[in-house]
Design a protein around this motif. Structure first.
Motif, mmCIF file in Angstrom:
data_model
loop_
_atom_site.group_PDB
_atom_site.id
_atom_site.type_symbol
_atom_site.label_atom_id
_atom_site.label_comp_id
_atom_site.label_asym_id
_atom_site.label_seq_id
_atom_site.Cartn_x
_atom_site.Cartn_y
_atom_site.Cartn_z
ATOM 1 N N TYR A 93 -51.709 29.119 111.091
ATOM 2 C CA TYR A 93 -52.496 29.461 109.921
ATOM 3 C C TYR A 93 -51.775 29.013 108.650
ATOM 4 C CZ TYR A 93 -55.827 32.199 112.599
ATOM 5 O OH TYR A 93 -56.821 32.588 113.471
ATOM 6 N N TYR A 94 -52.525 28.357 107.791
ATOM 7 C CA TYR A 94 -51.978 27.824 106.558
ATOM 8 C C TYR A 94 -52.714 28.409 105.356
ATOM 9 C CZ TYR A 94 -50.281 24.116 109.676
ATOM 10 O OH TYR A 94 -49.689 23.405 110.690
ATOM 11 N N CYS A 95 -51.995 28.653 104.287
ATOM 12 C CA CYS A 95 -52.689 28.953 103.044
ATOM 13 C C CYS A 95 -52.657 27.701 102.171
ATOM 14 C CB CYS A 95 -52.104 30.154 102.318
ATOM 15 S SG CYS A 95 -50.557 29.886 101.473
ATOM 16 N N ALA A 96 -53.619 27.613 101.291
ATOM 17 C CA ALA A 96 -53.750 26.451 100.435
ATOM 18 C C ALA A 96 -54.303 26.868 99.088
ATOM 19 C CB ALA A 96 -54.666 25.412 101.080
ATOM 20 N N ALA A 97 -54.041 26.027 98.102
ATOM 21 C CA ALA A 97 -54.500 26.315 96.750
ATOM 22 C C ALA A 97 -54.985 25.039 96.079
ATOM 23 C CB ALA A 97 -53.382 26.935 95.921
ATOM 24 N N ASP A 98 -56.029 25.178 95.281
ATOM 25 C CA ASP A 98 -56.539 24.041 94.522
ATOM 26 C C ASP A 98 -57.403 24.565 93.389
ATOM 27 O OD1 ASP A 98 -56.929 20.783 95.475
ATOM 28 O OD2 ASP A 98 -58.095 21.564 93.792
ATOM 29 N N SER A 99 -57.399 23.849 92.289
ATOM 30 C CA SER A 99 -58.245 24.235 91.168
ATOM 31 C C SER A 99 -59.708 23.902 91.424
ATOM 32 C CB SER A 99 -57.764 23.536 89.900
ATOM 33 O OG SER A 99 -57.814 22.125 90.076
ATOM 34 N N ASN A 100 -59.970 23.028 92.382
ATOM 35 C CA ASN A 100 -61.323 22.582 92.692
ATOM 36 C C ASN A 100 -61.808 23.236 93.984
ATOM 37 O OD1 ASN A 100 -63.324 20.672 94.090
ATOM 38 N ND2 ASN A 100 -63.275 19.889 91.999
ATOM 39 N N TRP A 101 -62.865 24.025 93.871
ATOM 40 C CA TRP A 101 -63.380 24.776 95.016
ATOM 41 C C TRP A 101 -63.820 23.852 96.149
ATOM 42 C CZ3 TRP A 101 -63.638 29.468 97.059
ATOM 43 C CH2 TRP A 101 -64.641 29.785 97.969
ATOM 44 N N PHE A 102 -64.513 22.802 95.797
ATOM 45 C CA PHE A 102 -65.077 21.918 96.832
ATOM 46 C C PHE A 102 -63.990 21.130 97.545
ATOM 47 C CE2 PHE A 102 -69.316 23.048 96.013
ATOM 48 C CZ PHE A 102 -69.412 23.271 94.652
ATOM 49 N N ARG A 103 -62.939 20.781 96.812
ATOM 50 C CA ARG A 103 -61.817 20.119 97.457
ATOM 51 C C ARG A 103 -61.130 21.100 98.419
ATOM 52 N NH1 ARG A 103 -59.365 17.199 92.987
ATOM 53 N NH2 ARG A 103 -58.225 19.114 92.515
ATOM 54 N N LEU A 104 -61.025 22.338 98.016
ATOM 55 C CA LEU A 104 -60.399 23.350 98.860
ATOM 56 C C LEU A 104 -61.166 23.540 100.157
ATOM 57 C CD1 LEU A 104 -58.219 25.710 99.039
ATOM 58 C CD2 LEU A 104 -60.065 27.175 98.241
ATOM 59 N N ILE A 105 -62.481 23.798 100.055
ATOM 60 C CA ILE A 105 -63.246 24.109 101.262
ATOM 61 C C ILE A 105 -63.435 22.893 102.152
ATOM 62 C CG2 ILE A 105 -64.425 26.024 100.133
ATOM 63 C CD1 ILE A 105 -66.935 24.294 99.962
ATOM 64 N N ASP A 106 -63.127 21.737 101.634
ATOM 65 C CA ASP A 106 -63.205 20.513 102.419
ATOM 66 C C ASP A 106 -61.865 20.163 103.068
ATOM 67 O OD1 ASP A 106 -63.971 17.016 101.918
ATOM 68 O OD2 ASP A 106 -64.787 18.408 103.386
ATOM 69 N N CYS A 107 -60.946 21.139 103.066
ATOM 70 C CA CYS A 107 -59.616 20.959 103.655
ATOM 71 C C CYS A 107 -58.820 19.849 102.969
ATOM 72 C CB CYS A 107 -59.691 20.668 105.161
ATOM 73 S SG CYS A 107 -60.287 22.053 106.147
ATOM 74 N N ARG A 108 -59.086 19.632 101.688
ATOM 75 C CA ARG A 108 -58.366 18.598 100.938
ATOM 76 C C ARG A 108 -57.602 19.215 99.767
ATOM 77 N NH1 ARG A 108 -61.242 15.361 98.198
ATOM 78 N NH2 ARG A 108 -63.242 16.457 98.312
ATOM 79 N N ALA A 109 -57.149 20.446 99.955
ATOM 80 C CA ALA A 109 -56.455 21.146 98.877
ATOM 81 C C ALA A 109 -55.192 20.402 98.477
ATOM 82 C CB ALA A 109 -56.112 22.566 99.315
ATOM 83 N N THR A 110 -54.808 20.609 97.232
ATOM 84 C CA THR A 110 -53.629 19.935 96.688
ATOM 85 C C THR A 110 -52.330 20.525 97.224
ATOM 86 O OG1 THR A 110 -54.844 19.405 94.669
ATOM 87 C CG2 THR A 110 -52.434 19.314 94.561
ATOM 88 N N PHE A 111 -52.301 21.861 97.351
ATOM 89 C CA PHE A 111 -51.074 22.535 97.745
ATOM 90 C C PHE A 111 -51.270 23.285 99.060
ATOM 91 C CE2 PHE A 111 -49.326 21.320 93.858
ATOM 92 C CZ PHE A 111 -50.177 21.651 92.815
ATOM 93 N N TRP A 112 -50.281 23.160 99.933
ATOM 94 C CA TRP A 112 -50.322 23.792 101.253
ATOM 95 C C TRP A 112 -49.002 24.480 101.557
ATOM 96 C CZ3 TRP A 112 -54.623 23.714 104.425
ATOM 97 C CH2 TRP A 112 -55.648 22.832 104.047
ATOM 98 N N GLY A 113 -49.100 25.560 102.292
ATOM 99 C CA GLY A 113 -47.896 26.188 102.808
ATOM 100 C C GLY A 113 -47.492 25.533 104.116
ATOM 101 N N GLN A 114 -46.401 26.037 104.687
ATOM 102 C CA GLN A 114 -45.863 25.464 105.926
ATOM 103 C C GLN A 114 -46.525 26.046 107.164
ATOM 104 O OE1 GLN A 114 -43.561 22.852 106.123
ATOM 105 N NE2 GLN A 114 -44.229 22.782 103.989
ATOM 106 N N GLY A 115 -47.201 27.146 107.026
ATOM 107 C CA GLY A 115 -47.921 27.726 108.153
ATOM 108 C C GLY A 115 -47.195 28.883 108.804
ATOM 109 N N THR A 116 -47.972 29.745 109.433
ATOM 110 C CA THR A 116 -47.437 30.840 110.229
ATOM 111 C C THR A 116 -48.261 30.930 111.509
ATOM 112 O OG1 THR A 116 -46.828 33.195 110.188
ATOM 113 C CG2 THR A 116 -48.882 32.604 109.073
ATOM 114 N N GLN A 117 -47.577 31.087 112.625
ATOM 115 C CA GLN A 117 -48.239 31.038 113.924
ATOM 116 C C GLN A 117 -48.854 32.392 114.276
ATOM 117 O OE1 GLN A 117 -48.692 28.389 116.083
ATOM 118 N NE2 GLN A 117 -49.894 29.774 117.395
ATOM 119 N N VAL A 118 -50.086 32.349 114.740
ATOM 120 C CA VAL A 118 -50.766 33.530 115.267
ATOM 121 C C VAL A 118 -51.137 33.243 116.712
ATOM 122 C CG1 VAL A 118 -52.840 34.959 115.137
ATOM 123 C CG2 VAL A 118 -51.658 34.271 113.036
#
Length: 122
Positions: A93-118
């Motif tokens: 699971y990854y968190c992500a951030a972007d100023s643009n909603w559509f870029r975010l929901i399209d999995c093209r966010a600018t910033f991503w974390g490294q992830g945490t396993q579930v």
């Protein structure tokens, strides 16, 4: 450099719960769009839940009613409360951030974390 750090992953039995957190010490999260994504082995990354700066949310159909996304602006932290977990929720699971909603929901966010396993066992 923006850093997003996820935590809270782990192993749980089906039906259990976990809460994921995503924090940043270098980026103010409250004025941006945030989301949780996941990627299982051999599968494409998919959106799980997203939230904008007005707290509007969007969930994948597969998690509606089971997962809740929220943010604590005072703590500069994003959360994902996961309940009634299923084996098919197993993923990184990854968190992500972007100023643009559509870029975010399209999995093209600018910033991503490294992830945490579930991992959810049956």
């Amino acid at each position: 450099q923006v850093q997003l750090v996820e935590s809270g992953g782990g192993s749980v039995q089906a039906g259990g719960s976990l809460r994921l957190s995503c924090a940043s010490s270098s980026y103010t999260l409250r004025n941006t769009c945030m989301g949780w994504f996941r990627q299982a082995p051999g599968k494409e990354r998919e959106g799980v839940a997203n939230i904008d700066s007005d707290a509007n949310t969007k969930y994948a159909d597969s998690v509606k009613g089971r997962f809740t996304i929220s943010r604590d602006n005072a703590k500069n932290t994003l959360y994902l409360q996961m309940s009634s977990l299923k084996p098919e929720d197993t993923a990184m699971y990854y968190c992500a951030a972007d100023s643009n909603w559509f870029r975010l929901i399209d999995c093209r966010a600018t910033f991503w974390g490294q992830g945490t396993q579930v991992t959810v066992s049956s």
